[in-house]
Design an enzyme around this catalytic site. Structure first.
Site, mmCIF file in Angstrom:
data_model
loop_
_atom_site.group_PDB
_atom_site.id
_atom_site.type_symbol
_atom_site.label_atom_id
_atom_site.label_comp_id
_atom_site.label_asym_id
_atom_site.label_seq_id
_atom_site.Cartn_x
_atom_site.Cartn_y
_atom_site.Cartn_z
ATOM 1 N N GLY A 1 -0.291 -14.533 12.795
ATOM 2 C CA GLY A 1 0.760 -13.666 12.272
ATOM 3 C C GLY A 1 0.326 -12.705 11.185
ATOM 4 N N GLU B 1 -1.394 -6.573 12.580
ATOM 5 C CA GLU B 1 -0.340 -5.626 12.909
ATOM 6 C C GLU B 1 0.009 -5.777 14.389
ATOM 7 O OE1 GLU B 1 1.213 -3.222 10.938
ATOM 8 O OE2 GLU B 1 0.219 -4.147 9.226
ATOM 9 N N ASP C 1 -4.954 0.884 8.981
ATOM 10 C CA ASP C 1 -4.190 0.152 7.966
ATOM 11 C C ASP C 1 -4.900 0.212 6.601
ATOM 12 O OD1 ASP C 1 -2.025 -1.935 7.288
ATOM 13 O OD2 ASP C 1 -3.878 -2.910 6.661
ATOM 14 N N GLU D 1 4.476 -3.115 -4.107
ATOM 15 C CA GLU D 1 3.322 -3.977 -4.360
ATOM 16 C C GLU D 1 2.856 -4.700 -3.108
ATOM 17 O OE1 GLU D 1 0.457 -4.707 -5.957
ATOM 18 O OE2 GLU D 1 1.606 -4.629 -7.810
ATOM 19 N N LYS E 1 -3.569 2.118 3.056
ATOM 20 C CA LYS E 1 -3.440 1.485 1.744
ATOM 21 C C LYS E 1 -4.293 2.209 0.709
ATOM 22 C CE LYS E 1 -2.587 -3.035 3.792
ATOM 23 N NZ LYS E 1 -3.258 -4.206 4.392
ATOM 24 N N LYS F 1 3.166 0.387 4.361
ATOM 25 C CA LYS F 1 2.003 1.163 3.902
ATOM 26 C C LYS F 1 1.806 2.463 4.673
ATOM 27 C CE LYS F 1 0.738 -2.707 6.297
ATOM 28 N NZ LYS F 1 0.690 -4.133 6.113
ATOM 29 N N GLY G 1 0.236 -12.217 5.731
ATOM 30 C CA GLY G 1 1.027 -13.413 6.011
ATOM 31 C C GLY G 1 2.424 -13.286 5.435
ATOM 32 N N ILE H 1 -1.939 -9.959 -4.142
ATOM 33 C CA ILE H 1 -2.686 -9.484 -5.315
ATOM 34 C C ILE H 1 -1.906 -8.350 -5.977
ATOM 35 C CG2 ILE H 1 -4.866 -8.571 -6.194
ATOM 36 C CD1 ILE H 1 -6.213 -9.487 -3.652
ATOM 37 N N VAL I 1 8.067 -11.017 7.552
ATOM 38 C CA VAL I 1 8.220 -10.773 6.110
ATOM 39 C C VAL I 1 9.690 -10.860 5.689
ATOM 40 C CG1 VAL I 1 7.848 -9.129 4.227
ATOM 41 C CG2 VAL I 1 6.135 -9.365 6.031
#
Lengths: 434, 434
Positions: free
Chosen positions: A189, A192, A203, A131, A207, A107, A305, A138, A25
């Site tokens: 990728g 986690e 996860d 976000e 969230k 998160k 991703g 999204i 990221v």
């Protein structure tokens, strides 16, 4: 109407970024920012853990010392995309106290420290945007913040974990084994680094914890929510789903009940073809929102991703230019809603041995099937029997919600009466005969 | 963390609204506002045309004199949801000049006066928000503004007119006649008062005009875009679609071509089952966005009706509290993109008489079917042949785009070569034989 005489109308802050993390990221963000000079945001320094790794960026950009970023008065935004939730929280806390806005993708950290993070935002007045931490591309948080604050949110159902959704899709469509599908997800990728976090639902429930805050003003802890992952979903379940024209998805859901309280859970669910979530395949995520005024809405996009996540981080950075903050309107400006554990679920349960199943806990059993390899039942059960025991996750037992699984207390009586009138339905007191 | 000590952090403007129009949307807004006192926005006065009509609100709220609202210094927001685009533009202009922000639902007015409205926003610095004017409950404008300004928007395809989509759905699924379906849509309150606006594509192309501005920075005029409605779609076309497992939708689309220019059109299109837009039924709208970073996204929601529209108006009002404005980033902060008319379309054409069809205009014809009642062909044609003539809208001819209809010049040569190698394909010079 040239760019020159108009852009002067918009006096945006210039953003100087201190970036923590240069994994998929972080590197994605670095590339994206380089491609969008119009944003006028620059990464001044990147803090990494391992100085030795070769990286596709100038060496002088990197440091391993947190304080180089956190104490730099020129840096006004900390972007934090690291994998370590303990370190992340320390970084965010210090950043707030040093008067910096924070953009985060962690998160786990946000879910686990939700209350403190809200407090810190209040105390310091800094923006904290995240976000990218739910559903990546999204804009679910921003839409919940901006579009449902004045609307009656009846329910929200979502696929929030791209990795498990990828695995389920591959198991269903390509008949891959669970293991092969997981390896593919990791290679691509979007799993986690610890697969347990995805596969066992951690996860997703992380969230869901803070999405519940934005949706309903609820502050809770991930471990207080009823959840599991897809670790017990097996080929038999997939076959049953297929026979009924359904697929299985890991669904995070919340519904406002008649008593004004909110029922929430993160569990695998059978999805019918007319359900919007049946549309969500591979690493995509989807959110279905039902509300009083806007009616039904569906948001769909890549949930995992490097670039989808980086693009969401970028949108947060972009919003900081006009000092955007989440207002948490349902929490602060309305009466926040409360979670309840007093409701029923219609569940499918597959298992090897009936002896392992506490059938007396069910209100009633609607279906009962025994095949050579495995057995299953469909029944209605109070959530407390799922929250107080682990039996439904053990002994190779697989629990999957039926479509429209949530049943309110008020409905139960009517359903029971109706069920009694139907032939072939077995109440638990008749169940012993099997 | 009580509501008392936290809401003080948010110093929002108090909004005093002057509302123009008390039709389905205006009355919906009035009801919705009454149910959301937390917004701290009040309607001070409503301007209506016909004083005589009975209305479900106190009589002292209403006036027929525009200036009572426009000259009231206490009113800081004009909300305009009237049906008359000429009057609407006058109201908006005056409101801007009198220092008031404006929220509008008048797509026709916005499309027709786009350039002047942009100029007025620049000159006066007032906010002009119109989320409700496209796709009602789907926050498409805000998302294009906030989420794709730094991303490469490859394409956007959308169903933006709920009324035609309702009619098409009913024609396909319930085998209703076109006329009966239209009457239903009108009775349900989501058709324009003049059905021609919906049915012949004017409403859709109006919305598309300003969505192109938010998507690509394009400023154009609705009548410059290639468009038609569903007025020529007939039972024969529906049957052909059904045989191929497709549905027909009125699709607004735009695609960035290899040369950096944008191809755009609003035309009926065959939609395959794996296309997100196949999911959009009845009065719902849907938007599919493909971009470099976020990849594919899909937004879905009610595109018409009193409450979905009122809820979008309300979101705009809510955004005014923190002085939100559209930045038109692609127009002002980037190099705006240009529309092009130099591309090809793969189209289906059904007709009664071959003599009416200028077959020499086609690059090639891929399919050719003659049935007892009607004939159709599938071929590739340059858009200039559609833009310079009306033949494809006349003489009971029905033009429907094939899936993936847009073909770039660069692609054409390769496709032609490939097509030549396929048996049974008729180029126009061979076509005379039929």
């Amino acid at each position: 109407m040239s760019a020159e005489n108009t852009s002067a109308n918009y006096h945006h802050k210039s953003l100087v970024i201190g970036l923590f993390g240069f994994g998929v990221v972080g590197e994605g963000l670095y590339k994206v920012l380089n491609q969008t000079p119009s944003l006028k945001a620059t990464i001044k320094k990147v803090c990494i853990k391992n100085a030795g790794k070769p990286r596709q960026a100038p060496a002088e950009l990197f440091t391993t010392a947190r304080d180089v970023l956190l104490n730099d008065p020129e840096i006004n935004v900390i972007v934090e995309v690291i994998d370590d939730s303990v370190a992340a929280f320390e970084i965010v806390k210090t950043a707030f106290k040093n008067g910096k806005h924070v953009v985060s993708a962690s998160k786990k950290m946000i879910a686990e420290h939700l209350e403190e993070l809200l407090q810190l935002q209040q105390e310091t007045g800094q923006s904290f945007l995240y976000e990218s931490s739910a559903c990546a591309s999204i804009p679910v948080i921003r839409n919940l913040e901006e579009y449902y604050d004045n609307d009656l949110l009846h329910s929200i159902r979502a696929i929030v974990n791209g990795s498990t959704n990828y695995i389920l899709t591959k198991m269903f469509e390509d008949k891959l084994s669970y293991r092969d599908a997981l390896i593919q997800a990791q290679q691509l990728g979007f799993a986690e680094s610890n697969p347990k976090l995805d596969v066992e639902g951690y996860d997703a429930v992380n969230k869901w914890t803070f999405l519940l805050t934005h949706a309903y003003g609820i502050i809770t802890n991930p471990l207080e929510l009823l959840f599991t992952g897809i670790q017990n979903v097996n080929a038999f379940d997939a076959q049953v789903a297929g026979e009924k024209g359904r697929v299985i998805r890991l669904v995070a859901q919340a519904k406002k009940l008649g008593n004004g309280k909110v029922a929430a859970a993160v569990l695998p669910q059978f999805i019918t073809q007319d359900d919007h979530l049946s549309f969500v395949r591979n690493e995509y995520n989807g959110v279905v929102i039902e509300s009083g005024f806007a009616d039904k809405q569906f948001f769909y996009g890549k949930g995992a991703g490097s670039f989808p996540t980086a693009s969401a981080v970028l949108s947060d950075i972009s919003a900081l230019r006009y000092d955007y903050k989440y207002e948490y309107k349902k929490l602060y400006h309305h009466t926040p809603l409360e979670l309840t554990n007093d409701f029923y679920l219609r569940v499918y349960l597959s298992f090897d041995e009936l002896a392992e199943i506490p059938k007396e806990k069910f209100e009633w059993i609607e279906e009962w099937h025994a095949r050579e390899d495995r057995k299953y039942l469909v029944g209605v059960i109070h959530v407390r029997h799922l929250q107080t025991g682990n039996w439904w996750r053990e002994n190779n037992t697989s629990l999957i919600l039926q479509p429209d699984a949530i049943i309110e207390n008020l409905e139960l009586h009517n359903l029971k009466k109706k069920s009694l009138q139907l032939a072939g339905i077995q109440f638990h007191h008749q169940f012993g005969g099997y």
